[in-house]
Design a protein around this motif. Structure first.
Motif, PDB file in Angstrom:
ATOM      1  N   PHE A  61      38.218 -40.605   0.563  1.00 32.14           N
ATOM      2  CA  PHE A  61      39.087 -41.153   1.598  1.00 32.14           C
ATOM      3  C   PHE A  61      38.321 -41.709   2.793  1.00 32.14           C
ATOM      4  N   LEU A  62      37.506 -40.899   3.409  1.00 32.37           N
ATOM      5  CA  LEU A  62      36.870 -41.312   4.663  1.00 32.37           C
ATOM      6  C   LEU A  62      35.961 -42.523   4.468  1.00 32.37           C
ATOM      7  N   ALA A  63      35.134 -42.487   3.437  1.00 29.50           N
ATOM      8  CA  ALA A  63      34.222 -43.610   3.187  1.00 29.50           C
ATOM      9  C   ALA A  63      35.001 -44.889   2.883  1.00 29.50           C
ATOM     10  N   LEU A  64      36.047 -44.796   2.068  1.00 28.12           N
ATOM     11  CA  LEU A  64      36.822 -45.990   1.717  1.00 28.12           C
ATOM     12  C   LEU A  64      37.683 -46.453   2.883  1.00 28.12           C
ATOM     13  N   HIS A  65      38.245 -45.527   3.633  1.00 27.13           N
ATOM     14  CA  HIS A  65      39.024 -45.884   4.816  1.00 27.13           C
ATOM     15  C   HIS A  65      38.157 -46.714   5.767  1.00 27.13           C
ATOM     16  N   ASP A  66      36.928 -46.272   5.989  1.00 25.71           N
ATOM     17  CA  ASP A  66      35.997 -47.002   6.846  1.00 25.71           C
ATOM     18  C   ASP A  66      35.607 -48.349   6.230  1.00 25.71           C
ATOM     19  N   LEU A  67      35.343 -48.372   4.925  1.00 23.82           N
ATOM     20  CA  LEU A  67      34.972 -49.621   4.243  1.00 23.82           C
ATOM     21  C   LEU A  67      36.100 -50.649   4.332  1.00 23.82           C
ATOM     22  N   PHE A  68      37.324 -50.221   4.075  1.00 16.13           N
ATOM     23  CA  PHE A  68      38.454 -51.153   4.126  1.00 16.13           C
ATOM     24  C   PHE A  68      38.681 -51.670   5.546  1.00 16.13           C
ATOM     25  N   GLY A  69      38.459 -50.830   6.532  1.00 18.16           N
ATOM     26  CA  GLY A  69      38.541 -51.282   7.924  1.00 18.16           C
ATOM     27  C   GLY A  69      37.455 -52.301   8.237  1.00 18.16           C
ATOM     28  N   ARG A  70      36.261 -52.065   7.725  1.00 20.47           N
ATOM     29  CA  ARG A  70      35.150 -53.009   7.921  1.00 20.47           C
ATOM     30  C   ARG A  70      35.467 -54.354   7.265  1.00 20.47           C
ATOM     31  N   ILE A  71      36.025 -54.309   6.065  1.00 20.46           N
ATOM     32  CA  ILE A  71      36.388 -55.545   5.360  1.00 20.46           C
ATOM     33  C   ILE A  71      37.426 -56.317   6.160  1.00 20.46           C
ATOM     34  N   PHE A  72      38.440 -55.620   6.656  1.00 18.83           N
ATOM     35  CA  PHE A  72      39.478 -56.255   7.471  1.00 18.83           C
ATOM     36  C   PHE A  72      38.849 -56.964   8.675  1.00 18.83           C
ATOM     37  N   ASP A  73      37.999 -56.248   9.404  1.00 20.04           N
ATOM     38  CA  ASP A  73      37.371 -56.822  10.594  1.00 20.04           C
ATOM     39  C   ASP A  73      36.487 -58.023  10.259  1.00 20.04           C
ATOM     40  N   GLU A  74      35.683 -57.906   9.206  1.00 22.70           N
ATOM     41  CA  GLU A  74      34.761 -58.986   8.818  1.00 22.70           C
ATOM     42  C   GLU A  74      35.529 -60.230   8.374  1.00 22.70           C
ATOM     43  N   LEU A  75      36.563 -60.042   7.583  1.00 21.39           N
ATOM     44  CA  LEU A  75      37.351 -61.196   7.134  1.00 21.39           C
ATOM     45  C   LEU A  75      38.065 -61.854   8.303  1.00 21.39           C
ATOM     46  N   ASN A  76      38.568 -61.069   9.244  1.00 20.53           N
ATOM     47  CA  ASN A  76      39.205 -61.650  10.434  1.00 20.53           C
ATOM     48  C   ASN A  76      38.220 -62.478  11.242  1.00 20.53           C
ATOM     49  N   ARG A  77      36.985 -62.000  11.355  1.00 19.21           N
ATOM     50  CA  ARG A  77      35.962 -62.751  12.092  1.00 19.21           C
ATOM     51  C   ARG A  77      35.733 -64.115  11.447  1.00 19.21           C
ATOM     52  N   HIS A  78      35.629 -64.138  10.126  1.00 19.19           N
ATOM     53  CA  HIS A  78      35.387 -65.403   9.432  1.00 19.19           C
ATOM     54  C   HIS A  78      36.622 -66.305   9.434  1.00 19.19           C
ATOM     55  N   THR A  79      37.793 -65.710   9.419  1.00 21.52           N
ATOM     56  CA  THR A  79      39.021 -66.498   9.542  1.00 21.52           C
ATOM     57  C   THR A  79      39.026 -67.223  10.879  1.00 21.52           C
ATOM     58  N   ASP A  80      38.634 -66.527  11.916  1.00 19.59           N
ATOM     59  CA  ASP A  80      38.595 -67.123  13.255  1.00 19.59           C
ATOM     60  C   ASP A  80      37.610 -68.287  13.308  1.00 19.59           C
ATOM     61  N   VAL A  81      36.450 -68.128  12.678  1.00 15.49           N
ATOM     62  CA  VAL A  81      35.442 -69.193  12.660  1.00 15.49           C
ATOM     63  C   VAL A  81      35.977 -70.418  11.909  1.00 15.49           C
TER      64      VAL A  81
END
Length: 184
Positions: A61-81
């Motif tokens: 749970f904890l590792a995947l919860h963090d990974l999925f949050g990281r993916i969300f943030d990274e994809l949002n950054r690239h969407t903005d670009v």
């Protein structure tokens, strides 16, 4: 081109603003259309990662919860670009939920809860589709002699491939015997 695709295309062409950017109009139109589609797919995938982040259960749970949050943030950054690049060359990025649903090429993400590995596999499948879409867009943009948009897409493609690797690293590997290592 499907009816939906032609409507999305018509909206893109109708919403090109005048700009002092020296990129040729056809190259701008092509880039805006491709960027708009990639913004939709990337936003869709980011929201799927947010869904996974919020509903994951299981041993990791904890590792995947963090990974999925990281993916969300990274994809949002690239969407903005990508949306910013479309705006810089005269486009009017459409980032509403309705626009994303109309333009995404990804399959809908199931909204029921999953065990962690199920989420990983669902996201990895969609990440691979996005990666392929980005690579195709890069080739098209390079043909339009638009190195700036190509640069942004190469950066996004590298990030998406890295995220795919992070996801696939969570999937258990089935170990098979190698022919040369068989017992005598």
């Amino acid at each position: 081109m499907s009816t939906r695709d032609s409507k999305v295309h018509a909206l893109n062409i109708a919403h090109i603003r005048t700009t002092k950017n020296t990129l040729q109009t056809t190259a701008r139109q092509t880039a805006i259309e491709l960027l708009d589609g990639l913004v939709a797919c990337t936003t869709d995938l980011a929201l799927a990662a947010r869904q996974a982040h919020s509903t994951v259960r299981g041993k990791q749970f904890l590792a995947l919860h963090d990974l999925f949050g990281r993916i969300f943030d990274e994809l949002n950054r690239h969407t903005d670009v990508m949306a910013g690049r479309a705006a810089a060359i005269g486009g009017i990025p459409r980032c509403t939920a309705q626009s994303v649903v109309a333009a995404t090429k990804l399959k809908p993400y199931p909204i029921f809860g999953f065990d962690g590995v199920d989420h990983v596999e669902e996201l990895a499948r969609r990440m691979a589709v996005l990666s392929a879409e980005i690579r195709q867009a890069i080739l098209t943009i390079e043909g339009q002699r638009d190195p700036v948009t190509a640069h942004h897409l190469v950066d996004t493609g590298a990030a998406v491939d890295h995220l795919l690797w992070l996801l696939e690293s969570q999937i258990p590997i089935e170990v098979t015997e190698r022919p040369g290592n068989a017992p005598a």
